[in-house]
Design an enzyme around this catalytic site. Structure first.
Site, PDB file in Angstrom:
ATOM      1  N   THR A 146       1.212  -1.515  -0.061  1.00  0.00           N
ATOM      2  CA  THR A 146       0.276  -0.123  -0.048  1.00  0.00           C
ATOM      3  C   THR A 146       0.865   1.874   0.426  1.00  0.00           C
ATOM      4  OG1 THR A 146      -2.140  -0.674   1.467  1.00  0.00           O
ATOM      5  CG2 THR A 146      -1.435   1.222   1.530  1.00  0.00           C
ATOM      6  N   GLY A 188      -4.058  -6.459   5.364  1.00  0.00           N
ATOM      7  CA  GLY A 188      -4.979  -6.287   5.433  1.00  0.00           C
ATOM      8  C   GLY A 188      -6.183  -7.131   6.912  1.00  0.00           C
ATOM      9  N   ARG A 191     -12.925  -7.391  -2.685  1.00  0.00           N
ATOM     10  CA  ARG A 191     -12.416  -7.538  -1.099  1.00  0.00           C
ATOM     11  C   ARG A 191     -12.175  -6.375  -0.811  1.00  0.00           C
ATOM     12  NH1 ARG A 191      -6.967  -5.900   0.524  1.00  0.00           N
ATOM     13  NH2 ARG A 191      -6.461  -7.448   2.497  1.00  0.00           N
ATOM     14  N   VAL A 192     -12.279  -5.715   0.260  1.00  0.00           N
ATOM     15  CA  VAL A 192     -12.183  -4.425   0.924  1.00  0.00           C
ATOM     16  C   VAL A 192     -10.580  -5.044   2.116  1.00  0.00           C
ATOM     17  CG1 VAL A 192     -12.590  -2.362   2.465  1.00  0.00           C
ATOM     18  CG2 VAL A 192     -13.923  -3.527  -0.073  1.00  0.00           C
ATOM     19  N   GLY A 193      -9.863  -4.161   1.987  1.00  0.00           N
ATOM     20  CA  GLY A 193      -8.450  -4.023   3.043  1.00  0.00           C
ATOM     21  C   GLY A 193      -8.896  -3.025   4.045  1.00  0.00           C
ATOM     22  N   ASP A 194      -7.657  -2.732   4.935  1.00  0.00           N
ATOM     23  CA  ASP A 194      -7.554  -2.428   6.332  1.00  0.00           C
ATOM     24  C   ASP A 194      -7.801  -0.545   5.985  1.00  0.00           C
ATOM     25  OD1 ASP A 194      -4.984  -2.784   5.028  1.00  0.00           O
ATOM     26  OD2 ASP A 194      -4.477  -1.577   6.153  1.00  0.00           O
ATOM     27  N   GLY A 204       0.024  -3.549   5.084  1.00  0.00           N
ATOM     28  CA  GLY A 204       0.405  -5.041   5.148  1.00  0.00           C
ATOM     29  C   GLY A 204      -0.355  -5.918   5.045  1.00  0.00           C
TER      30      GLY A 204
HETATM   31  N1  GLY Z   1      -2.913  -2.875   3.383  1.00  0.00           N
HETATM   32  C1  GLY Z   1      -4.099  -3.222   2.296  1.00  0.00           C
HETATM   33  C2  GLY Z   1      -4.701  -4.627   2.227  1.00  0.00           C
HETATM   34  O1  GLY Z   1      -4.534  -5.093   2.683  1.00  0.00           O
HETATM   35  O2  GLY Z   1      -5.624  -4.361   1.047  1.00  0.00           O
END
Ligand code: GLY
Length: 376
Positions: free
Chosen positions: A247, A300, A275-278, A298
């Protein structure tokens, strides 16, 4: 009268720096505009590092202390240090703005745009192509000293998702996702363009080569539908890629001592549509407030589960120096899962990762390059 007004009037538009409740944040970014919060306030009690016991060593752990305007950027967990000229350009851009008295948020956003425009990084122009070989979906978020938070998730067809997140900050909402986020961004003037790059296409081809099966005539056969929803056991290679959610991010401290944090990502390397991360999850990927700013990178899913950024920020708010707060978060994170963190408090800065990580640092006061690049 809208309920939010009731809350804000009842609280007297209290400044989010209360020692009793350092996590106090606004109920709505559009109704709340920061009152005259004093610049970064140090909590009175600092916890000693000794209580952490024996120190672990991390692949990347660099820190220092410098007052004044400062910009710190990262190119993502596991990004190669040889790529540091990218985050360094971004940090320089941010510092230039800070020295012209731009607010911390503007500087962090412009640093993130520099990284989104650099195809070597997994955001904007370099964003990963998803498992189907066609889709590019991105997440971006920002947070300010006053606790204002805004984000977009799974947005498509914009070159700079962080600019879309900035537009969300001026809307009645905190998070826009999917096609609605894309339409919103286009409607408010961001060009409709798919941020493709040869670099991202090559990365996808590489993965395909590892995952696909060669037929006798040498042609590559990869049926991504086999992995859709990850039915059955996921190939080892795919698990590994999922751990590298590179990221881009920035944290800034402006000349008034105010903080901001920004993040932008193309998601993990091989991932499902939707999909959506952190990054756009409140308290997970980034956090900022009167005590500092934190931006993670890292895996997510694990960062969300642990609320890493908010946890680091809470430590800052309770008086822990930024180096110790970040160290503790990293030490407590599963070592085989990628995590990188950049963070600032009133004087300190830290870059840490359990892997390698390209980063950039630019400060108003002199920061010795040798100190800035040495590993602890
Ligand atoms: N850290 C970015 C993601 O996992 O989407």
């Amino acid at each position: 009268m809208r309920p939010n007004w009731v809350i804000l009037i009842a609280s007297g538009f209290a400044c989010a720096t209360s020692a009793d409740d350092p996590m106090e944040v606004p109920q709505s970014p559009i109704l709340y505009r920061a009152p005259d919060c004093p610049a970064a306030i140090r909590a009175p009690v600092a916890r000693p590092l000794a209580r952490l016991g024996k120190r672990k060593r991390f692949r990347t752990f660099v820190s220092g202390t410098v007052p004044g305007a400062l910009a710190l950027t990262h190119g993502g967990a596991a990004s190669r240090p040889e790529l540091s000229n990218g985050p360094q350009s971004a940090a320089n851009r941010a510092l230039g703005l800070l020295l012209s008295d731009a607010p911390a948020l503007e500087a962090a956003i412009e640093a993130t745009v520099v990284l989104e425009d650099d195809p070597r990084f997994n955001a904007g122009t370099g964003a990963n192509i998803r498992l189907d070989g066609a889709t590019i979906q991105m997440d971006a978020s920002l947070m300010t000293q006053a606790g204002e938070f805004a984000a977009v998730a799974a947005i498509e067809r914009v070159k700079n998702p962080i600019r879309a997140a900035r537009l969300v900050l001026d809307s009645p909402h905190v998070l826009l996702a999917g096609e609605g986020a894309t339409r919103f961004a286009h409607r408010l003037g961001l060009p409709d363009e798919v941020p493709t790059s040869t670099h991202a296409a090559e990365k996808y081809e590489e993965r395909l080569n590892e995952l696909g099966e060669r037929s006798k005539d040498g042609t590559l056969d990869f049926d991504w539908r086999r992995y859709w929803n990850y039915e059955g056991e996921m190939p080892e290679a795919m698990k590994h890629w999922r751990e590298h959610g590179d990221t881009v991010g920035a944290v800034t401290r402006d000349r008034d001592g105010a903080f901001a944090a920004t993040l932008s990502t193309g998601g993990t390397s091989v991932t499902l549509d939707g999909r959506v991360g952190d990054v756009p999850v409140y308290g997970a990927g980034l956090f900022a407030g009167p005590y500092g700013a934190v931006a993670c990178t890292g895996h997510g899913e694990t960062i969300i589960a642990r609320g890493v950024a908010r946890r680091v920020y809470e430590a800052l708010a309770s008086g822990t120096p930024v180096q110790d707060a970040v160290y503790e978060a990293l030490a407590d994170f599963p070592p085989r899962i990628a995590l990188g963190v950049i963070a600032l408090d009133q004087f300190g800065w830290v870059v840490a990762s359990n892997n390698e990580m390209a980063y950039g640092l630019a400060a108003e006061e002199d920061v010795s390059p040798s100190a800035a690049h040495q590993r602890e």
